[in-house]
Scaffold this motif. Structure first.
Motif, short mmCIF file in Angstrom:
data_model
loop_
_atom_site.label_atom_id
_atom_site.label_comp_id
_atom_site.label_asym_id
_atom_site.label_seq_id
_atom_site.Cartn_x
_atom_site.Cartn_y
_atom_site.Cartn_z
N MET A 216 0.85 -1.71 0.07
CA MET A 216 0.21 -0.27 0.05
C MET A 216 0.89 0.89 -0.09
O MET A 216 0.37 2.48 -0.64
CB MET A 216 -0.97 0.02 1.48
CG MET A 216 -2.51 1.17 2.05
SD MET A 216 -3.00 0.94 0.20
CE MET A 216 -4.68 -0.16 0.99
N THR A 217 1.56 1.49 0.48
CA THR A 217 2.84 2.07 0.92
C THR A 217 3.09 2.81 0.15
O THR A 217 3.05 3.98 -1.06
CB THR A 217 4.31 2.19 2.23
OG1 THR A 217 3.11 2.05 3.19
CG2 THR A 217 5.30 3.04 1.92
N ASP A 218 3.78 0.82 -0.73
CA ASP A 218 4.79 1.91 -2.40
C ASP A 218 3.40 2.42 -3.70
O ASP A 218 3.95 3.06 -4.77
CB ASP A 218 5.25 0.07 -3.27
CG ASP A 218 5.94 0.28 -3.98
OD1 ASP A 218 6.76 0.86 -4.47
OD2 ASP A 218 5.44 -0.46 -5.42
N LEU A 219 2.36 1.83 -3.11
CA LEU A 219 1.32 2.31 -4.35
C LEU A 219 0.96 3.75 -4.58
O LEU A 219 1.20 4.71 -5.28
CB LEU A 219 -0.57 1.37 -3.72
CG LEU A 219 -1.02 2.27 -4.96
CD1 LEU A 219 -1.32 2.05 -6.53
CD2 LEU A 219 -2.45 1.54 -4.30
N PHE A 220 1.25 4.68 -2.67
CA PHE A 220 0.95 5.81 -2.55
C PHE A 220 2.05 6.95 -2.79
O PHE A 220 2.15 7.12 -3.63
CB PHE A 220 0.81 5.85 -0.88
CG PHE A 220 -0.54 5.40 -0.78
CD1 PHE A 220 -1.80 6.50 -1.64
CD2 PHE A 220 -1.08 5.02 0.70
CE1 PHE A 220 -3.21 5.86 -0.70
CE2 PHE A 220 -2.35 4.29 0.84
CZ PHE A 220 -3.22 4.50 0.15
N ILE A 221 3.64 5.37 -2.48
CA ILE A 221 4.68 6.48 -3.27
C ILE A 221 4.76 7.05 -4.73
O ILE A 221 5.31 8.19 -4.69
CB ILE A 221 5.88 6.13 -2.40
CG1 ILE A 221 5.66 6.47 -0.75
CG2 ILE A 221 6.91 7.03 -3.13
CD1 ILE A 221 6.74 5.92 -0.21
N LYS A 222 4.59 5.17 -5.47
CA LYS A 222 4.80 5.83 -6.83
C LYS A 222 3.94 6.62 -7.56
O LYS A 222 4.19 7.62 -8.67
CB LYS A 222 4.01 4.41 -7.46
CG LYS A 222 5.69 3.38 -7.69
CD LYS A 222 5.11 2.17 -8.13
CE LYS A 222 5.72 1.68 -8.52
NZ LYS A 222 7.35 1.14 -7.01
N GLN A 223 2.51 6.83 -6.61
CA GLN A 223 1.88 8.12 -7.18
C GLN A 223 2.13 9.69 -6.17
O GLN A 223 1.44 10.52 -6.84
CB GLN A 223 -0.06 7.41 -7.26
CG GLN A 223 -0.56 6.51 -7.22
CD GLN A 223 -1.12 6.28 -7.17
OE1 GLN A 223 -2.52 6.96 -8.05
NE2 GLN A 223 -2.03 5.56 -6.01
N LYS A 224 2.92 9.39 -5.90
CA LYS A 224 2.97 11.11 -5.29
C LYS A 224 2.58 11.15 -4.17
O LYS A 224 1.80 12.96 -3.84
CB LYS A 224 4.10 11.92 -5.90
CG LYS A 224 4.97 11.17 -6.82
CD LYS A 224 5.39 12.58 -7.83
CE LYS A 224 6.62 12.67 -8.70
NZ LYS A 224 7.24 13.69 -9.62
N ARG A 225 1.67 10.52 -3.33
CA ARG A 225 0.10 10.54 -2.74
C ARG A 225 1.25 10.25 -1.27
O ARG A 225 0.81 9.89 -0.06
CB ARG A 225 -0.70 10.14 -2.54
CG ARG A 225 -1.34 10.38 -3.95
CD ARG A 225 -2.33 9.33 -3.93
NE ARG A 225 -3.19 8.64 -3.53
CZ ARG A 225 -4.48 7.67 -3.42
NH1 ARG A 225 -4.32 7.09 -4.51
NH2 ARG A 225 -5.41 7.54 -2.58
N TYR A 226 2.18 11.25 -0.91
CA TYR A 226 3.27 11.77 0.49
C TYR A 226 2.52 11.24 1.06
O TYR A 226 2.86 10.27 2.33
CB TYR A 226 4.69 11.17 0.18
CG TYR A 226 5.13 11.89 -1.29
CD1 TYR A 226 5.87 10.92 -1.58
CD2 TYR A 226 5.57 13.01 -2.03
CE1 TYR A 226 6.47 10.66 -2.70
CE2 TYR A 226 5.90 13.32 -2.85
CZ TYR A 226 6.37 11.50 -3.35
OH TYR A 226 7.23 11.67 -4.83
N SER A 227 0.93 12.16 1.89
CA SER A 227 0.80 12.74 2.87
C SER A 227 0.11 10.95 3.84
O SER A 227 0.03 10.12 4.72
CB SER A 227 0.10 13.37 3.31
OG SER A 227 0.29 14.98 2.95
#
Length: 884
Positions: A216-227
């Protein structure tokens, strides 16, 4: 006793044989399931899983994190890791496939009683696979495929696990892996859908739950949804095991807090990383980042600065000094000490010998700083260097490269303007002033080299650079950057563009020759490139930066050269304006550049185009100003194409339609050429030139027509076609290519050159024995000692013509050849007698073996020669017309 042992062995073998008979995969009994499950697990699966784990270890050991950039959640996301584990993963796939082939039990079990099956028996009957290790093997194959980055194959097998596996945990794990595949391939919506449907809960085993959260973390980071990445990453850190994984993910979480602007939390997490006693490079980067996230308002910057300076002195950090200077630069920027910050960033660049990525990052910060000012010249140079040094895996590499290319299109024009302005400034100096300056430059170079200092002599291309640098050092110029030669960084401009265009160039022959007498254009192009390259190498070899001629060769010292220089400036101002407007989107600078062109060169043919661009640039921001440019264009240049575009809205559309039609026609001709349908090529090219004689594609039609002639005719006709192209469209890319091919033809077939020179010479020169004659000695080697050659000629005259008052002069012409003239003859007959008596090989010392020539020429023809600058051409004329 021996007989009893033998009996036991016999019974044991018999029993084992009976077990094997009853444990065939064709039968489904308790004993067969037990047997095949045990042998599958402890024999085949064990070996396959060991290979799988060995591959993971190789990834962990072989992959190197860049702690100055945002870490990857999974090292295996880097495509390069596939090669690290490929062999081990392939062995795991083979073992798991073997297990499925040999140990799969699909036969339905048989029950001894004839009663209705129990619920337990019903559940057993519903299974499709009765060896529990078969499902594990399918999962192992899919994971091995994933690590090899064979995502399509892995997807098929994971889907099989999700739909067919008996074990619920295998279904869930396969689902998480599917989400990872979609994330790796950019299908983020599908990845999120799968993870949302799985709904991980605390009942799952820790490794599986941790995998869910890291995915889940990897998915958000790849989309630059860091928060949004903070929460799942924090949960994962609590669940993971292994020191390396824990400090990596903690470091990553600190980076995310830093990216989202929470410096205190980021600082706390970086300190947690240090407490974990990681390898030194990780600890070092964590400490550097602590300095990077400090709050200037709430923390003591002096304390952090002292810590960084202490690190700078530590011998252990010798290879990390670039990063320390970079951190100090960031601190100074936060404290709004711009000058100090820039000095630190430059020191970072200077010391980043072993870390090209850090050099790239330092250049990038400098580039961003100057771009925001804006100082596009410096920004362009720094972006160019940043892209050159940054790894192409850098997350912003593509956008940075695009930005660099946009700036390069501007900076290349600014360099032309500043170079020509500088050269003109030097050209306006008096000759004594120039000579004095050149002497000072050469003396300085000699002194530096004698002291063993490294100089930039190899980069020096003309006197303008030295003139501007000298003035800068003398303190006569206040503002750096006003002239091109102030900035030594400009000397490195274009290194990425050069590498892209020329670095790995390979010339290949892709053409077929019709017969031996026909010319192959592609071979000529390749040969011409080679010829020109050799010529260029020779030219470089003779450029001696300790001679005055080196610095004078580019100066515009007469009206015609000034006109050429001004034309370069005018074109550069127009192109700079377009770059400002279309690529940099700075309309104010664009307006300034276009107006500068009009002001400096009001009679230049580019003025209408500049006015048209001024009209477009100001149309939205300043409609009144835009309209004034429009009116000026229509009134002053009513017949220009740009006026027609403004006065007739349909004109532009018709023009574009014609261009499209000419492009289609050219494509058709080109396809015919590739198909070797040369008659069609000729007719299509003729049609294109007739319909669109002034179209930008016209020189392409001519070049393609010439290539066609080369395939069906001889070299002489081919060369004539190329000359027609050069004459009709000079200074185009196609004409330059034609010149290269002609140069190659002249070298390979000298008689063609002789014929051409003979014809041109007859048009240029006149036979006349009544004019004032001059004896000329030509030495086609600019590096030849001109003083020695002149002395040899003078010595010959003194020895043989003591009573004659002959005058001898020697000059270097365009840095191409030396011309020594002897004048003072009474008539042509006397000069001819001198010519026959003067044996060049005997009287002129020639240690370099230069091929000299001599001839007689009258004053009128000499004026023509001084313009033509092709002495070998006149020499043919002389021998043909005077000696025969």
């Amino acid at each position: 006793m021996a007989s009893e042992i033998a009996s036991y062995k016999y019974l044991a073998l018999l029993g084992f044989a009976l077990i094997l008979t009853n444990c065939s995969v064709e039968k489904n009994t308790d004993s067969s399931r037990f047997y095949h499950s045990m042998t599958a697990k402890y024999n085949i699966y064990f070996n396959g899983y060991e290979s799988f784990k060995a591959g993971i270890v190789k990834i962990n050991n072989g992959y190197k994190d860049d702690y100055a950039e945002l870490l990857r959640v999974f090292e295996s996301s880097d495509p390069a890791t596939a090669s690290l584990c490929s062999s081990d993963m392939e062995r795991a796939i083979q073992k798991a496939s073997k297990l499925i082939t040999l140990k799969s039990i699909t036969a339905k079990p048989e029950f001894k009683n004839n009663k209705q099956p129990t619920e337990k028996e019903k559940a057993l009957l519903e299974k499709k696979e009765y060896n529990e290790w078969v499902d594990d093997s399918y999962l192992l194959i899919a994971k091995a495929r994933f690590y090899k980055h064979e995502f399509n194959e892995a997807t098929t097998i994971f889907n099989y696990c999700i739909t067919q596996a008996n074990d619920v945990l295998i279904k869930i794990e396969a689902g998480i892996w599917m989400a990872r595949i979609y994330s790796e391939t950019g299908n983020y919506n599908e990845s999120l859908r799968i993870l949302s449907d799985l709904k991980a809960n605390s009942d799952l085993p820790k490794p599986l739950l941790s995998m869910y959260y890291t995915t889940m973390t990897d998915l958000f980071i790849k989309q630059k949804r860091y928060s949004e990445a903070k929460e799942p990453l924090s949960k994962s850190i609590k669940l993971v095991s292994g020191k390396r994984t824990k400090y990596r993910l903690t470091y990553l979480l600190a980076q995310i807090y830093e990216k989202t602007g929470d410096g205190p939390r980021a600082s706390s997490l970086y300190r947690d990383v240090v407490k974990m006693n990681p390898p030194y490079d990780v600890e070092f980067n964590a400490r550097i980042n602590i300095a990077g996230v400090f709050d200037v308002n709430t923390q003591n910057p002096q304390q952090i600065r002292r810590e960084l300076e202490k690190m700078l002195k530590d011998i252990k950090n010798k290879d990390f000094q670039d990063q320390i200077y970079f951190a100090l630069g960031n601190m100074s920027m936060k404290e709004e000490n711009e000058k100090e910050a820039l000095d630190f960033f430059r020191k970072s660049v200077k010391t980043a010998a072993l870390n090209p990525n850090q050099k790239g990052r330092s250049y990038l910060v400098l580039a961003g700083h100057y771009y925001d000012k804006p100082d596009y010249m410096k920004a362009g140079l720094y972006y160019d260097s940043a892209v050159y040094f940054l790894d192409q895996k850098h997350p912003d590499y593509i956008s940075l490269k695009a930005k660099s290319q946009s700036l390069n299109s501007l900076v290349s024009q600014l360099i032309v303007i500043q170079t020509q302005d500088s050269l003109q400034k030097v050209a306006r100096m008096t000759e004594p002033e120039r000579n004095a300056m050149i002497s000072n430059i050469i003396a300085k170079i000699v002194k530096e080299e004698s002291e063993g200092k490294r100089t930039n002599n190899a980069d020096r291309s003309n006197l303008g650079q030295f003139y501007e640098n000298e003035r800068r050092f003398q303190g006569n110029i206040d503002q750096e950057g006003k002239w091109y030669f102030y900035n030594q960084a400009a000397l490195t401009f274009g290194r990425t563009e050069f590498r892209r265009r020329w670095g790995d160039r390979k010339l290949e022959d892709n053409w077929r020759r019709a017969n031996k007498t026909k010319v192959n254009p592609s071979q000529l192009v390749a040969g011409a490139d080679e010829t020109l390259q050799k010529s260029s190498d020779t030219s470089k070899a003779v450029l001696d930066y300790k001679k005055p001629e080196f610095y004078l060769r580019n100066l515009p010292l007469n009206d015609s050269l000034i006109a050429v220089s001004n034309e370069k400036i005018a074109n550069a101002l127009l192109n700079a304006g377009k770059a400002y407007s279309e690529k940099i989107l700075d309309q104010a600078k664009a307006t300034e550049s276009f107006e500068s062109l009009i002001t400096r060169f009001p009679k230049n043919e580019l003025v209408p185009e500049a006015l048209y661009n001024l009209y477009k640039v100001n149309k939205e921001g300043n409609s009144t100003k835009s309209e004034s440019y429009r009116q000026r264009l229509l009134i002053d240049y009513p017949e220009s194409e740009f006026s027609r575009i403004l006065s007739d809205p349909a004109y532009f559309e018709k023009k574009m339609a014609d261009m499209k039609m000419s492009e289609n026609l050219y494509q058709e001709a080109y396809k015919a050429y590739l198909a070797e349908n040369f008659s069609s090529v000729t007719s299509l090219c003729d049609e294109g030139l007739k319909k669109y004689p002034l179209d930008p594609l016209a020189p392409k039609f001519l070049l393609l027509h010439a290539y066609t002639i080369a395939r069906v005719s001889d070299e002489r006709t081919f060369k004539a076609e190329l000359n027609s192209l050069i004459k009709a469209w000079p200074q185009t890319t196609e004409s330059k290519k034609a010149e290269e091919i002609i140069a190659f033809l002249n070298k390979k077939i000298p008689e063609l050159k002789v014929e051409e020179d003979k014809q041109i010479a007859e048009e240029l020169y006149k036979v006349d024995t009544t004019g004032i004659p001059v004896f000329v000695l030509i030495i086609p080697d600019p590096a030849f000692n001109i003083n020695q050659a002149s002395f040899d000629v003078i010595s010959y005259n003194i020895d043989n013509y003591t009573n004659k008052n002959y005058k001898t002069e020697g000059i270097l012409v365009d840095n191409k050849y030396i011309m020594i003239t002897v004048s003072g003859f009474s008539d042509f007959a006397q000069t001819l007698e001198y010519y026959k008596a003067f044996l060049v090989e005997k009287y002129v010392r020639n240690p370099s073996g230069a091929k000299m020539m001599s001839f007689i020429i009258n004053n009128e023809n000499l004026k023509v020669l001084n313009n033509d600058k092709k002495p070998e051409r006149y020499n043919i004329f002389f021998r043909e017309k005077y000696l025969k």
